[in-house]
Design a protein around this motif. Structure first.
Motif, short mmCIF file in Angstrom:
data_model
loop_
_atom_site.label_atom_id
_atom_site.label_comp_id
_atom_site.label_asym_id
_atom_site.label_seq_id
_atom_site.Cartn_x
_atom_site.Cartn_y
_atom_site.Cartn_z
N LEU A 201 8.17 -1.04 -8.81
CA LEU A 201 7.43 -1.36 -8.94
C LEU A 201 6.44 -2.18 -7.84
O LEU A 201 5.27 -1.89 -7.16
CB LEU A 201 6.11 -2.52 -9.73
N SER A 202 7.43 -3.60 -7.61
CA SER A 202 6.74 -4.68 -6.69
C SER A 202 7.16 -4.05 -5.07
O SER A 202 6.34 -4.09 -4.09
CB SER A 202 8.05 -5.95 -6.90
N CYS A 203 8.43 -3.34 -4.41
CA CYS A 203 7.90 -2.46 -3.61
C CYS A 203 7.20 -1.75 -3.10
O CYS A 203 6.21 -1.46 -2.34
CB CYS A 203 9.43 -2.04 -3.63
N PHE A 204 7.02 -0.81 -4.21
CA PHE A 204 5.84 0.21 -4.06
C PHE A 204 5.07 -0.52 -3.97
O PHE A 204 3.36 -0.48 -2.56
CB PHE A 204 5.71 1.06 -5.35
N LYS A 205 4.45 -1.55 -4.49
CA LYS A 205 2.76 -2.80 -3.78
C LYS A 205 2.75 -2.68 -2.42
O LYS A 205 2.32 -2.63 -1.65
CB LYS A 205 2.83 -4.11 -4.90
N LYS A 206 3.95 -3.21 -1.99
CA LYS A 206 4.38 -3.72 -0.75
C LYS A 206 4.23 -2.88 0.24
O LYS A 206 3.26 -2.61 1.38
CB LYS A 206 5.41 -4.80 -0.83
N ASP A 207 4.45 -0.97 0.21
CA ASP A 207 4.74 -0.50 0.82
C ASP A 207 2.88 -0.15 0.79
O ASP A 207 3.41 1.18 1.95
CB ASP A 207 5.43 0.62 0.43
N SER A 208 2.85 0.49 -0.44
CA SER A 208 0.80 1.06 -0.55
C SER A 208 0.65 -0.06 0.31
O SER A 208 -0.62 0.24 1.51
CB SER A 208 0.50 1.35 -1.81
N HIS A 209 0.48 -1.65 0.58
CA HIS A 209 -0.37 -2.11 1.26
C HIS A 209 0.44 -2.03 2.98
O HIS A 209 -0.74 -1.90 3.48
CB HIS A 209 0.52 -3.58 0.92
N LYS A 210 1.33 -1.89 3.31
CA LYS A 210 1.52 -1.48 4.65
C LYS A 210 1.25 -0.48 5.05
O LYS A 210 0.52 -0.42 6.14
CB LYS A 210 3.50 -1.39 4.18
N MET A 211 1.00 0.41 4.02
CA MET A 211 0.35 1.97 4.34
C MET A 211 -1.05 2.19 5.07
O MET A 211 -1.81 2.07 5.87
CB MET A 211 0.23 3.42 3.46
N ALA A 212 -1.84 1.30 4.34
CA ALA A 212 -3.55 0.32 4.22
C ALA A 212 -3.40 -0.09 4.88
O ALA A 212 -3.90 0.17 6.16
CB ALA A 212 -3.41 -0.75 2.73
N VAL A 213 -2.72 -1.15 6.03
CA VAL A 213 -2.65 -2.01 7.24
C VAL A 213 -2.43 -1.39 8.04
O VAL A 213 -3.30 -1.50 9.70
CB VAL A 213 -1.31 -2.72 6.58
#
Length: 229
Positions: A201-213
């Motif tokens: 869950l933590s990694c998915f949060k990081k990667d979804s933020h990265k996609m948004a950036v």
């Protein structure tokens, strides 16, 4: 790009880009049901994908916080940043520093988003399964996980349509087979299972933020390139 990176890109991208053969030409009425159509303007497509990613990121934040509050004691939270709990997507050849990201071409940005989207489809399906075995898992958490999994599949299609629209790219043929990046062992004790799901869950949060950036940078380049730094 090195040969290893090219191979990994091919492995990750070919199932998604094959779906371009099913891209839709939609009327205005059809867009209510099919939000990603080739007939939609490029700017509108990019805006829809961005909104989609930002919404997924917000739900991932809520899901991670909810899981943490209910199942993760404070001492375990401190272990999250240990090397042993590195995100499995770390193996994907995507820059992490701001300077490197700003140097990425539009093509790299779009394909990086697509790689991240595809890499998370299987783990989120797995997460739905494992959360069903938790005692006291709230319905809200289960619903959010199911929602993210469903929306990620829709997002995958949206990014493929956007790549077709912006880069005019179709099928990607490759001789590589998909070995997958995500591995998990069902034979783990409860603490290990909780940490594994917490890290997911933590990694998915990081990667979804990265996609948004990545998508925000792409949008900036096509609207106000001088101020994208």
């Amino acid at each position: 790009m090195t040969a290893r990176q090219e191979a990994l890109w091919a492995v990750l991208l070919w199932p998604c880009l094959l779906s371009t053969s099913f891209l839709l030409e939609c009327t205005d009425q059809d867009q209510v049901i099919h939000p990603y159509c080739l007939s939609i303007s490029q700017d509108k497509l990019l805006d829809r994908v961005m909104q989609h990613v930002e919404l997924i990121f917000r739900v991932s934040e809520e899901s991670c916080s909810l899981f943490e509050d209910i199942f993760v004691p404070f001492p375990l939270r401190l272990q999250r940043n240990q090397e042993a709990y590195a995100c499995f997507t770390k193996a994907i050849p995507i820059p992490n520093s701001i300077g490197e990201v700003q140097q990425m071409s539009d093509k790299w940005l779009l394909h990086s988003v697509l790689m991240l989207v595809q890499s998370w489809i299987e783990p989120l399906v797995y997460l739905q399964t494992t959360l069903d075995h938790y005692d006291g898992a709230p319905e809200m958490l289960l619903n959010k996980t199911k929602w993210m999994s469903d929306k990620l599949i829709s997002l995958e299609h949206g990014v493929v349509v956007l790549i077709k629209k912006m880069l005019n790219e179709g099928l990607l043929t490759t001789s590589f087979s998909d070995q997958g990046l995500f591995r998990y062992d069902m034979q783990t004790d409860m603490v290990e299972s909780v940490m594994r799901d917490y890290i997911l869950l933590s990694c998915f949060k990081k990667d979804s933020h990265k996609m948004a950036v990545f998508l925000k940078l792409l949008k900036c380049r096509h609207t106000d390139n001088a101020n994208c730094a």
